[in-house]
Design a protein around this motif. Structure first.
Motif, mmCIF file in Angstrom:
data_model
loop_
_atom_site.group_PDB
_atom_site.id
_atom_site.type_symbol
_atom_site.label_atom_id
_atom_site.label_comp_id
_atom_site.label_asym_id
_atom_site.label_seq_id
_atom_site.Cartn_x
_atom_site.Cartn_y
_atom_site.Cartn_z
ATOM 1 N N LEU A 3 0.838 -1.189 0.000
ATOM 2 C CA LEU A 3 0.000 0.000 0.000
ATOM 3 C C LEU A 3 0.878 1.246 0.000
ATOM 4 O O LEU A 3 1.894 1.284 0.689
ATOM 5 N N ASN A 4 0.456 2.267 -0.732
ATOM 6 C CA ASN A 4 1.198 3.524 -0.664
ATOM 7 C C ASN A 4 0.808 4.268 0.610
ATOM 8 O O ASN A 4 -0.090 3.853 1.344
ATOM 9 N N GLN A 5 1.468 5.378 0.864
ATOM 10 C CA GLN A 5 1.266 6.125 2.111
ATOM 11 C C GLN A 5 -0.194 6.545 2.278
ATOM 12 O O GLN A 5 -0.766 6.393 3.364
ATOM 13 N N GLU A 6 -0.808 7.039 1.239
ATOM 14 C CA GLU A 6 -2.201 7.490 1.321
ATOM 15 C C GLU A 6 -3.128 6.329 1.666
ATOM 16 O O GLU A 6 -4.024 6.463 2.504
ATOM 17 N N ASN A 7 -2.907 5.167 1.040
ATOM 18 C CA ASN A 7 -3.720 3.978 1.338
ATOM 19 C C ASN A 7 -3.519 3.517 2.777
ATOM 20 O O ASN A 7 -4.477 3.098 3.440
ATOM 21 N N GLN A 8 -2.277 3.570 3.252
ATOM 22 C CA GLN A 8 -2.000 3.164 4.633
ATOM 23 C C GLN A 8 -2.715 4.080 5.617
ATOM 24 O O GLN A 8 -3.298 3.605 6.594
ATOM 25 N N ILE A 9 -2.676 5.367 5.353
ATOM 26 C CA ILE A 9 -3.332 6.325 6.246
ATOM 27 C C ILE A 9 -4.840 6.091 6.243
ATOM 28 O O ILE A 9 -5.479 6.101 7.298
ATOM 29 N N ARG A 10 -5.417 5.852 5.071
ATOM 30 C CA ARG A 10 -6.854 5.588 4.983
ATOM 31 C C ARG A 10 -7.239 4.313 5.728
ATOM 32 O O ARG A 10 -8.260 4.264 6.415
ATOM 33 N N LEU A 11 -6.420 3.267 5.583
ATOM 34 C CA LEU A 11 -6.696 2.013 6.268
ATOM 35 C C LEU A 11 -6.630 2.203 7.784
ATOM 36 O O LEU A 11 -7.502 1.732 8.519
ATOM 37 N N LEU A 12 -5.624 2.910 8.238
ATOM 38 C CA LEU A 12 -5.490 3.203 9.666
ATOM 39 C C LEU A 12 -6.703 3.994 10.153
ATOM 40 O O LEU A 12 -7.276 3.696 11.204
ATOM 41 N N GLN A 13 -7.107 4.975 9.376
ATOM 42 C CA GLN A 13 -8.264 5.787 9.730
ATOM 43 C C GLN A 13 -9.535 4.930 9.776
ATOM 44 O O GLN A 13 -10.363 5.091 10.678
ATOM 45 N N ASP A 14 -9.674 4.007 8.837
ATOM 46 C CA ASP A 14 -10.842 3.122 8.814
ATOM 47 C C ASP A 14 -10.913 2.245 10.063
ATOM 48 O O ASP A 14 -11.979 2.078 10.655
ATOM 49 N N ILE A 15 -9.792 1.682 10.450
ATOM 50 C CA ILE A 15 -9.771 0.823 11.646
ATOM 51 C C ILE A 15 -10.128 1.641 12.882
ATOM 52 O O ILE A 15 -10.950 1.228 13.705
ATOM 53 N N LEU A 16 -9.518 2.813 12.999
ATOM 54 C CA LEU A 16 -9.808 3.676 14.153
ATOM 55 C C LEU A 16 -11.269 4.117 14.147
ATOM 56 O O LEU A 16 -11.911 4.178 15.209
ATOM 57 N N SER A 17 -11.810 4.419 12.980
ATOM 58 C CA SER A 17 -13.219 4.811 12.861
ATOM 59 C C SER A 17 -14.128 3.678 13.315
ATOM 60 O O SER A 17 -15.130 3.916 14.013
ATOM 61 N N ASP A 18 -13.792 2.465 12.913
ATOM 62 C CA ASP A 18 -14.580 1.306 13.348
ATOM 63 C C ASP A 18 -14.516 1.143 14.860
ATOM 64 O O ASP A 18 -15.543 0.884 15.501
ATOM 65 N N HIS A 19 -13.339 1.285 15.438
ATOM 66 C CA HIS A 19 -13.208 1.191 16.898
ATOM 67 C C HIS A 19 -14.061 2.260 17.567
ATOM 68 O O HIS A 19 -14.761 1.993 18.539
ATOM 69 N N GLN A 20 -13.993 3.459 17.021
ATOM 70 C CA GLN A 20 -14.722 4.585 17.617
ATOM 71 C C GLN A 20 -16.231 4.376 17.495
ATOM 72 O O GLN A 20 -16.967 4.555 18.458
ATOM 73 N N ALA A 21 -16.694 3.973 16.336
ATOM 74 C CA ALA A 21 -18.133 3.846 16.092
ATOM 75 C C ALA A 21 -18.738 2.618 16.773
ATOM 76 O O ALA A 21 -19.847 2.687 17.298
ATOM 77 N N ASP A 22 -18.020 1.506 16.744
ATOM 78 C CA ASP A 22 -18.567 0.242 17.240
ATOM 79 C C ASP A 22 -18.218 -0.061 18.694
ATOM 80 O O ASP A 22 -18.818 -0.953 19.291
ATOM 81 N N CYS A 23 -17.223 0.640 19.231
ATOM 82 C CA CYS A 23 -16.715 0.369 20.586
ATOM 83 C C CYS A 23 -16.291 -1.083 20.740
ATOM 84 O O CYS A 23 -16.424 -1.684 21.808
#
Length: 92
Positions: A3-23
């Protein structure tokens, strides 16, 4: 092909968003965040401000892997998760 840097950042953001939304989350997600962060930290083109955020998320991931309750760990970090998702979004 990695993954390029932008994809890595998006993936990290997605995981954190899931943690935040779903607890809720998994140890595997924490391990994946650690791998992404290690890769980003090794990249000399990553913004210094982003590296500071990544260090905080890395600690969160490490503690998440070793906690007795990943869901309690995620709940305890709700404010930080919201902040990290917002901050990371400004770098993607």
């Amino acid at each position: 092909m990695g993954l390029n840097q932008e994809n890595q950042i998006r993936l990290l953001q997605d995981i954190l968003s899931d943690h935040q939304a779903d607890c809720t989350g998994t140890v595997a997600e924490c391990e994946q965040m650690e791998r992404i962060i290690k890769s980003l930290m090794a990249n000399t083109h990553v913004d210094a401000n982003l590296k500071g955020i990544l260090e905080d998320i890395y600690l969160y991931s490490q503690r998440g892997k070793s906690t007795s309750s990943i869901n309690d760990h995620i709940s305890d970090h709700q404010d930080r998760l919201t902040q990290w998702v917002r901050e990371i979004g400004s770098f993607s």
